[in-house]
Design an enzyme around this catalytic site. Sequence first.
Site, PDB file in Angstrom:
ATOM      1  CG  ASN A 240      -1.680   1.173   1.359  1.00 42.41           C
ATOM      2  OD1 ASN A 240      -1.709   1.828   0.565  1.00 42.41           O
ATOM      3  ND2 ASN A 240      -2.627   1.193   2.208  1.00 42.41           N
TER       4      ASN A 240
ATOM      5  NE  ARG B 159      -6.227   1.818   0.312  1.00 35.95           N
ATOM      6  CZ  ARG B 159      -6.045   3.082   0.969  1.00 35.95           C
ATOM      7  NH1 ARG B 159      -5.075   3.416   1.152  1.00 35.95           N
ATOM      8  NH2 ARG B 159      -7.124   3.736   1.037  1.00 35.95           N
TER       9      ARG B 159
ATOM     10  CG  HIS C 259     -13.007   3.209   3.769  1.00 33.74           C
ATOM     11  ND1 HIS C 259     -13.806   4.126   4.390  1.00 33.74           N
ATOM     12  CD2 HIS C 259     -11.884   3.574   4.034  1.00 33.74           C
ATOM     13  CE1 HIS C 259     -12.787   5.068   5.028  1.00 33.74           C
ATOM     14  NE2 HIS C 259     -11.740   4.798   4.723  1.00 33.74           N
TER      15      HIS C 259
ATOM     16  NE  ARG D 272     -10.123  12.239   4.982  1.00 35.95           N
ATOM     17  CZ  ARG D 272      -9.955  10.967   4.725  1.00 35.95           C
ATOM     18  NH1 ARG D 272     -10.812  10.638   3.516  1.00 35.95           N
ATOM     19  NH2 ARG D 272      -8.909  10.041   4.950  1.00 35.95           N
TER      20      ARG D 272
ATOM     21  NE  ARG E 120      -5.724   5.487  20.297  1.00 35.87           N
ATOM     22  CZ  ARG E 120      -4.910   5.012  19.581  1.00 35.87           C
ATOM     23  NH1 ARG E 120      -4.356   3.882  19.787  1.00 35.87           N
ATOM     24  NH2 ARG E 120      -4.497   5.613  18.386  1.00 35.87           N
TER      25      ARG E 120
ATOM     26  CD  GLU F 236      -8.964  -1.416   4.707  1.00 31.16           C
ATOM     27  OE1 GLU F 236      -8.779  -0.617   3.826  1.00 31.16           O
ATOM     28  OE2 GLU F 236      -8.432  -1.251   5.867  1.00 31.16           O
TER      29      GLU F 236
HETATM   30  P1  ADP Z   1      -6.386   4.343   9.619  1.00 33.38           P
HETATM   31  O1  ADP Z   1      -7.833   4.695   9.038  1.00 33.38           O
HETATM   32  O2  ADP Z   1      -5.177   5.152   9.497  1.00 33.38           O
HETATM   33  O3  ADP Z   1      -5.988   2.738   9.059  1.00 33.38           O
HETATM   34  P2  ADP Z   1      -7.474   3.135  12.157  1.00 33.38           P
HETATM   35  O4  ADP Z   1      -8.348   2.217  11.555  1.00 33.38           O
HETATM   36  O5  ADP Z   1      -6.207   2.466  12.894  1.00 33.38           O
HETATM   37  O6  ADP Z   1      -6.829   4.287  10.996  1.00 33.38           O
HETATM   38  O7  ADP Z   1      -8.181   4.045  13.278  1.00 33.38           O
HETATM   39  C1  ADP Z   1      -7.635   5.230  13.785  1.00 33.38           C
HETATM   40  C2  ADP Z   1      -8.787   5.680  14.857  1.00 33.38           C
HETATM   41  O8  ADP Z   1      -8.964   4.557  15.784  1.00 33.38           O
HETATM   42  C3  ADP Z   1      -8.062   7.003  15.696  1.00 33.38           C
HETATM   43  O9  ADP Z   1      -9.016   7.795  15.823  1.00 33.38           O
HETATM   44  C4  ADP Z   1      -7.802   6.156  16.917  1.00 33.38           C
HETATM   45  O10 ADP Z   1      -7.957   6.904  18.140  1.00 33.38           O
HETATM   46  C5  ADP Z   1      -9.124   5.165  17.202  1.00 33.38           C
HETATM   47  N1  ADP Z   1      -8.700   4.110  18.176  1.00 33.38           N
HETATM   48  C6  ADP Z   1      -7.770   3.163  17.982  1.00 33.38           C
HETATM   49  N2  ADP Z   1      -7.976   2.515  19.370  1.00 33.38           N
HETATM   50  C7  ADP Z   1      -8.931   3.019  20.010  1.00 33.38           C
HETATM   51  C8  ADP Z   1      -9.603   2.730  21.467  1.00 33.38           C
HETATM   52  N3  ADP Z   1      -9.323   1.858  22.054  1.00 33.38           N
HETATM   53  N4  ADP Z   1     -10.596   3.558  21.887  1.00 33.38           N
HETATM   54  C9  ADP Z   1     -11.061   4.657  21.034  1.00 33.38           C
HETATM   55  N5  ADP Z   1     -10.374   4.751  19.692  1.00 33.38           N
HETATM   56  C10 ADP Z   1      -9.464   4.140  19.346  1.00 33.38           C
END
Ligand code: ADP
Length: 395
Positions: A10, A87, A176, A237, A281, A381
């Site tokens: 990717n 990807r 997605h 966004r 988080r 993915e």
């Molecule tokens: P990407 O789209 O870059 O692949 P991810 O699918 O890893 O991103 O998602 C990132 C988001 O997931 C961030 O907003 C992160 O804070 C949230 N996230 C990861 N772990 C937790 C958690 N334990 N509680 C709440 N949100 C979480």
Amino acid sequence: MSARNILVINCGSSSIKFALVNEAQATFPLQGLAERLGSPEAVLHWQLGDEKQSLEIPGAAHLAALEQLLPLAQEAAGGKIDGIGHRVVHGGEHFTGSCLITDEVLAAIRANAQLAPLHNPANLIGIDAAFALFAELPQVAVFDTAFHQTMPEHAYRYAVPEFLYKEHNVRRYGFHGTSHHFVSKRAAEMTNLPVEDSCWLTAHLGNGCSTCAVVNGESRDTSMGMTPLEGLVMGTRSGDVDPNLHSYLHRTLGWSLEQIDRMLNHDSGLKGLSGLSNDMRTLYEARISGHPGAMLAFEVFCYRLAKSLAGMACALPKLDGLIFTGGIGENSSAVRSRTLEHLKLFNFKLDEQANARCTRGVGGEIQAAGSPRVLVVPTNEERQIALDTLALLDV
Ligand code: ADP
């Protein structure tokens, strides 16, 4: 035949995420990230089995990073890589599924670069570099948009003059797709329903966020549009805003199109609303300690998500379940719970203990008795890209 290995790549403008996927193993033998490519701080991080390592590769661009990666991938694959899955973000209307990369396919990906000027050129750099290094291997392109090519015209057309669609490709494409496809298939497996006779609402909530209506294994509508800015509130966004916001900001503040694009893509969403962070988080912690911006960002995020899911339901003849996935969807019981409070008309009720248990890769059904199904399904993915690649090697 021994289990086959697919290297999944990717490629972003300054990064390469990669994973070696073995068709018989649940975990990846090798995965990692090359980042800050083309800069003095370029670095390669990888995990081989349980062992994590990093290597500084100052000045390395994509080809040099893939050169470093090659022996690692070969070691992890026991010397035998069977194919490469790439990807690719935008396949436009040309690609309705994944395909083996040929010269014609490369030309079509290039032709779609106008639609994704930040992504497709970077994806092409990865493909060119991989061909330079792995000339003998079959390579497959897997498009974020392809799964959504089954949307009916009433879902993908914007209400703008027809020539903009016919001559300039202005329509909704959706993104997605790899994730919505994977989790809807997985949910059917988890509930013993046939994919070809099951209907799902899916919410992929990561840094980018989108919802999708999946009917009998096909996308019928999705919240992202011509670009990945449309729809839900995301990390940075804005999602949907009044289209007249552009002219308003231009007239009142004198902002250029570039400034407005940057604001909507990079300074908005959870980050803009909270004034604190794009990371759910961080916002969760801050919300508990009463930070007003974090509280507002959380509320707007969940309300807009619920509103989008309710809208997506228009595309379903029945509902077999609602699926949460992506970093937020898989981990945040608070987001799941608050979102469903806005969907009372659908009779959703959560088993709060089951909801709390689903985090860090643990999936399952989380509804209470009498509620339509609600599932947490960890997305994968890379696995879906490998599956698509394997399917094309079999042809
Ligand atoms: P990407 O789209 O870059 O692949 P991810 O699918 O890893 O991103 O998602 C990132 C988001 O997931 C961030 O907003 C992160 O804070 C949230 N996230 C990861 N772990 C937790 C958690 N334990 N509680 C709440 N949100 C979480």
